[in-house]
Enzyme design. Structure first.
Site, PDB file in Angstrom:
ATOM      1  N   GLY A 111       0.825  -1.203   0.000  1.00 42.96           N
ATOM      2  CA  GLY A 111       0.000   0.000   0.000  1.00 42.96           C
ATOM      3  C   GLY A 111       0.857   1.250   0.000  1.00 42.96           C
ATOM      4  N   HIS A 137      -3.866   1.251   7.916  1.00 43.82           N
ATOM      5  CA  HIS A 137      -2.515   1.826   7.884  1.00 43.82           C
ATOM      6  C   HIS A 137      -2.430   2.957   6.848  1.00 43.82           C
ATOM      7  CE1 HIS A 137       2.068   1.122   7.804  1.00 43.82           C
ATOM      8  NE2 HIS A 137       1.847   1.964   6.812  1.00 43.82           N
ATOM      9  N   GLN A 174       3.103  10.029   1.265  1.00 46.46           N
ATOM     10  CA  GLN A 174       4.403   9.348   1.242  1.00 46.46           C
ATOM     11  C   GLN A 174       5.225   9.732   0.021  1.00 46.46           C
ATOM     12  OE1 GLN A 174       2.579   5.235   2.053  1.00 46.46           O
ATOM     13  NE2 GLN A 174       4.595   5.103   3.003  1.00 46.46           N
ATOM     14  N   CYS A 231       6.359  -0.215   7.021  1.00 41.95           N
ATOM     15  CA  CYS A 231       5.963   0.928   6.210  1.00 41.95           C
ATOM     16  C   CYS A 231       7.137   1.336   5.330  1.00 41.95           C
ATOM     17  CB  CYS A 231       5.563   2.079   7.134  1.00 41.95           C
ATOM     18  SG  CYS A 231       5.070   3.574   6.259  1.00 41.95           S
ATOM     19  N   LEU A 232       6.860   1.640   4.081  1.00 46.60           N
ATOM     20  CA  LEU A 232       7.925   2.044   3.159  1.00 46.60           C
ATOM     21  C   LEU A 232       8.595   3.343   3.611  1.00 46.60           C
ATOM     22  CD1 LEU A 232       6.112   1.225  -0.213  1.00 46.60           C
ATOM     23  CD2 LEU A 232       7.976  -0.066   0.844  1.00 46.60           C
TER      24      LEU A 232
HETATM   25 NI    NI Z   1       2.955   3.235   5.597  1.00 46.03          NI
END
Ligand code: NI
Length: 157
Positions: free
Chosen positions: A46, A130, A51, A88-89
């Site tokens: 995701g 998330h 981001q 998380c990236l």
């Molecule tokens: Ni994330």
């Protein structure tokens, strides 16, 4: 299409509240395409627009053959609870145990401007929660009951 730079924890953009999308412009469609390409290269499940530095309420989720593009998404129902490990990236080399609902239903707008609903349990439910948290400047590390390094995860396997 373009691969976008994924912002990392510490960048204040990740902590801001995103604004709703009022009109689906060619720029928004381009952003969705670029987010898919970026997520594919990053091998995540995701990605939220903040981001990649865009403070708009947009997320994509790709788990197996289920792929969602969600504009202005909202959680409209939840059931039960689960505690699982997330990553998380934007927070590389870290993992954390997070409590989430076991089942989640989301209402969102698609790229054609149509409202749709999507529901999921397990990983899909966690991913919806998330990614939607990102739109309000919340990272999973804010909610994690415990944090782990990659070594801890390997030891557990
Ligand atoms: Ni994330």
């Amino acid at each position: 299409m373009a691969i976008l730079n994924i912002l990392k924890e510490g960048d204040e953009t990740l902590r801001k509240k995103c604004r709703p999308v009022e009109e689906i412009t060619p720029r928004i469609l381009q952003l969705l395409d670029d987010m898919h390409e970026t997520l594919e290269v990053a091998q995540g499940v995701g990605l939220a627009a903040p981001q990649v530095g865009v403070l708009r309420r947009i997320v994509i989720v790709e788990i197996g053959d289920k792929k969602y593009e969600m504009i202005n998404p909202e959680i409209i129902a939840t059931k039960g609870k689960q505690e699982e490990i997330e990553a998380c990236l934007s927070v590389p080399e870290k993992y954390g145990l997070v409590k989430r609902p076991a089942w989640v239903k989301v209402r969102a707008t698609d790229r054609n401007g149509n409202i749709f609903e999507a529901e999921g349990e397990g990983l899909m439910a966690r991913c919806f929660c998330h990614e939607l948290d990102h739109l309000d400047g919340t990272l999973y590390i804010d909610k994690a009951i415990e944090m782990y390094d990659p070594d801890d995860i390997e030891d557990a396997e």
